[in-house]
Design a protein around this motif. Structure first.
Motif, mmCIF file in Angstrom:
data_model
loop_
_atom_site.group_PDB
_atom_site.id
_atom_site.type_symbol
_atom_site.label_atom_id
_atom_site.label_comp_id
_atom_site.label_asym_id
_atom_site.label_seq_id
_atom_site.Cartn_x
_atom_site.Cartn_y
_atom_site.Cartn_z
ATOM 1 N N ALA A 115 0.872 -1.173 0.000
ATOM 2 C CA ALA A 115 0.000 0.000 0.000
ATOM 3 C C ALA A 115 0.914 1.228 0.000
ATOM 4 N N VAL A 116 0.730 2.074 -0.974
ATOM 5 C CA VAL A 116 1.585 3.257 -1.094
ATOM 6 C C VAL A 116 1.051 4.335 -0.143
ATOM 7 N N PRO A 117 1.889 4.829 0.772
ATOM 8 C CA PRO A 117 1.443 5.879 1.694
ATOM 9 C C PRO A 117 0.947 7.108 0.921
ATOM 10 N N ASP A 118 -0.015 7.782 1.496
ATOM 11 C CA ASP A 118 -0.629 8.930 0.819
ATOM 12 C C ASP A 118 0.392 9.998 0.428
ATOM 13 N N ASP A 119 1.342 10.297 1.327
ATOM 14 C CA ASP A 119 2.312 11.354 1.010
ATOM 15 C C ASP A 119 3.234 10.946 -0.145
ATOM 16 N N LEU A 120 3.598 9.674 -0.210
ATOM 17 C CA LEU A 120 4.414 9.208 -1.333
ATOM 18 C C LEU A 120 3.599 9.212 -2.616
ATOM 19 N N ALA A 121 2.364 8.758 -2.544
ATOM 20 C CA ALA A 121 1.504 8.743 -3.732
ATOM 21 C C ALA A 121 1.295 10.159 -4.261
ATOM 22 N N ALA A 122 1.083 11.108 -3.354
ATOM 23 C CA ALA A 122 0.873 12.502 -3.770
ATOM 24 C C ALA A 122 2.143 13.069 -4.422
ATOM 25 N N ALA A 123 3.299 12.749 -3.853
ATOM 26 C CA ALA A 123 4.563 13.252 -4.419
ATOM 27 C C ALA A 123 4.822 12.632 -5.789
ATOM 28 N N LEU A 124 4.556 11.334 -5.932
ATOM 29 C CA LEU A 124 4.787 10.666 -7.219
ATOM 30 C C LEU A 124 3.828 11.164 -8.296
ATOM 31 N N ALA A 125 2.695 11.696 -7.874
ATOM 32 C CA ALA A 125 1.721 12.213 -8.839
ATOM 33 C C ALA A 125 2.158 13.551 -9.427
ATOM 34 N N LEU A 126 3.103 14.229 -8.772
ATOM 35 C CA LEU A 126 3.573 15.523 -9.261
ATOM 36 C C LEU A 126 4.428 15.336 -10.512
ATOM 37 N N ARG A 127 4.284 16.254 -11.426
ATOM 38 C CA ARG A 127 5.007 16.194 -12.696
ATOM 39 C C ARG A 127 6.524 16.188 -12.516
ATOM 40 N N LYS A 128 7.002 16.937 -11.528
ATOM 41 C CA LYS A 128 8.444 17.036 -11.319
ATOM 42 C C LYS A 128 9.060 15.708 -10.844
ATOM 43 N N HIS A 129 8.221 14.777 -10.393
ATOM 44 C CA HIS A 129 8.706 13.477 -9.935
ATOM 45 C C HIS A 129 8.322 12.360 -10.906
ATOM 46 N N ALA A 130 8.182 12.696 -12.173
ATOM 47 C CA ALA A 130 7.772 11.703 -13.183
ATOM 48 C C ALA A 130 8.791 10.565 -13.287
ATOM 49 N N ALA A 131 10.071 10.890 -13.228
ATOM 50 C CA ALA A 131 11.102 9.848 -13.320
ATOM 51 C C ALA A 131 11.031 8.926 -12.107
ATOM 52 N N ALA A 132 10.833 9.506 -10.926
ATOM 53 C CA ALA A 132 10.719 8.692 -9.709
ATOM 54 C C ALA A 132 9.506 7.769 -9.808
ATOM 55 N N LYS A 133 8.404 8.284 -10.301
ATOM 56 C CA LYS A 133 7.193 7.473 -10.443
ATOM 57 C C LYS A 133 7.424 6.330 -11.433
ATOM 58 N N ARG A 134 8.057 6.635 -12.531
ATOM 59 C CA ARG A 134 8.322 5.624 -13.561
ATOM 60 C C ARG A 134 9.173 4.485 -12.998
ATOM 61 N N HIS A 135 10.227 4.840 -12.259
ATOM 62 C CA HIS A 135 11.091 3.811 -11.671
ATOM 63 C C HIS A 135 10.358 3.025 -10.594
ATOM 64 N N PHE A 136 9.597 3.731 -9.755
ATOM 65 C CA PHE A 136 8.865 3.055 -8.678
ATOM 66 C C PHE A 136 7.899 2.031 -9.254
ATOM 67 N N GLU A 137 7.180 2.402 -10.283
ATOM 68 C CA GLU A 137 6.205 1.495 -10.887
ATOM 69 C C GLU A 137 6.880 0.322 -11.599
ATOM 70 N N ALA A 138 8.120 0.507 -12.049
ATOM 71 C CA ALA A 138 8.841 -0.570 -12.724
ATOM 72 C C ALA A 138 9.470 -1.551 -11.730
ATOM 73 N N LEU A 168 14.711 7.280 -6.163
ATOM 74 C CA LEU A 168 13.847 6.722 -7.202
ATOM 75 C C LEU A 168 14.093 7.419 -8.540
ATOM 76 N N ALA A 169 14.288 8.732 -8.517
ATOM 77 C CA ALA A 169 14.539 9.469 -9.754
ATOM 78 C C ALA A 169 15.799 8.956 -10.447
ATOM 79 N N GLU A 170 16.746 8.440 -9.644
ATOM 80 C CA GLU A 170 17.987 7.887 -10.195
ATOM 81 C C GLU A 170 17.854 6.399 -10.504
ATOM 82 N N GLY A 171 16.683 5.815 -10.213
ATOM 83 C CA GLY A 171 16.450 4.391 -10.484
ATOM 84 C C GLY A 171 17.110 3.474 -9.470
ATOM 85 N N ARG A 172 17.357 3.985 -8.280
ATOM 86 C CA ARG A 172 18.065 3.201 -7.265
ATOM 87 C C ARG A 172 17.085 2.461 -6.353
#
Length: 195
Positions: free
Chosen positions: A128-151, A184-188
């Motif tokens: 279950a993704v915590p609300d604060d992490l989900a909200a941050a990953l939804a932001l455009r500036k964290h698109a790379a982090a979201k992409r890596h997290f989902e992968a 996450l943005a760095e794919g780590r």
């Protein structure tokens, strides 16, 4: 021998104390099971027999681990990964004949089709993704982090979600969230420093 150059690289990159231990284990496995094929799984050397995991070895900062994917008995040494505890020298291992017998017994378990104890465990659901992490990953500036997290695999995702939710106070949680987004943005992976 069915060797893998990545395993050569893994051994070469290991700490000096670990190299002879890893080389010895590799030689014992191939002597006992000439059909064993090497590969890397979870960033550590594995030996497969008939396309099923047979055993694995790993090097850490101060010790090595060795164990069978399908051990004869459940459990293992609680003081280290695998069935042989924390290994710092070849002398920490049983004699070569004993190790070879253990490899042959593991081969027999594969040949007879014994189910792996790991295959019986129910897969954990996605975290279950915590609300604060989900909200941050939804932001455009964290698109790379979201992409890596989902992968990432569910277990890799869980390492981050658990780390964030286990924070004792808001300040720590905020720092962990910021670090998570950066890594996450760095794919780590969460424990990238130890891999």
């Amino acid at each position: 021998m069915n060797t893998d150059a990545r395993v050569d690289g893994y051994i070469a990159a290991a700490a000096p104390f670990a190299r002879p231990v890893l080389e010895h284990l590799r030689a014992v496995v191939h002597a006992a099971c000439p059909d064993a094929a090497e590969t890397l799984k979870w960033r550590m050397p594995f030996f497969e027999y008939r396309r099923r995991p047979l055993c694995m070895m790993a090097a850490f900062k101060q010790h090595c681990g060795f164990g069978f994917w399908q051990p004869e008995a459940k459990g293992g040494d609680a003081d280290g990964m695998g069935q042989y505890g924390k290994l710092t020298a070849i002398g920490d291992l049983p004699p070569k004949r004993t190790l070879m017998a253990a490899v042959k017994a593991a081969m027999q378990r594969i040949e007879t089709g014994a189910p792996s104890p790991r295959s019986r465990a129910a897969a954990k659901p996605a975290p279950a993704v915590p609300d604060d992490l989900a909200a941050a990953l939804a932001l455009r500036k964290h698109a790379a982090a979201k992409r890596h997290f989902e992968a990432f695999s569910p277990s890799a995702q869980r390492e981050y979600t658990d780390w964030i939710t286990e924070a004792k106070n808001a300040a720590t949680r905020g720092k962990r969230l910021a670090t998570t987004l950066e890594w996450l943005a760095e794919g780590r992976h969460r424990n990238w420093k130890y891999l």
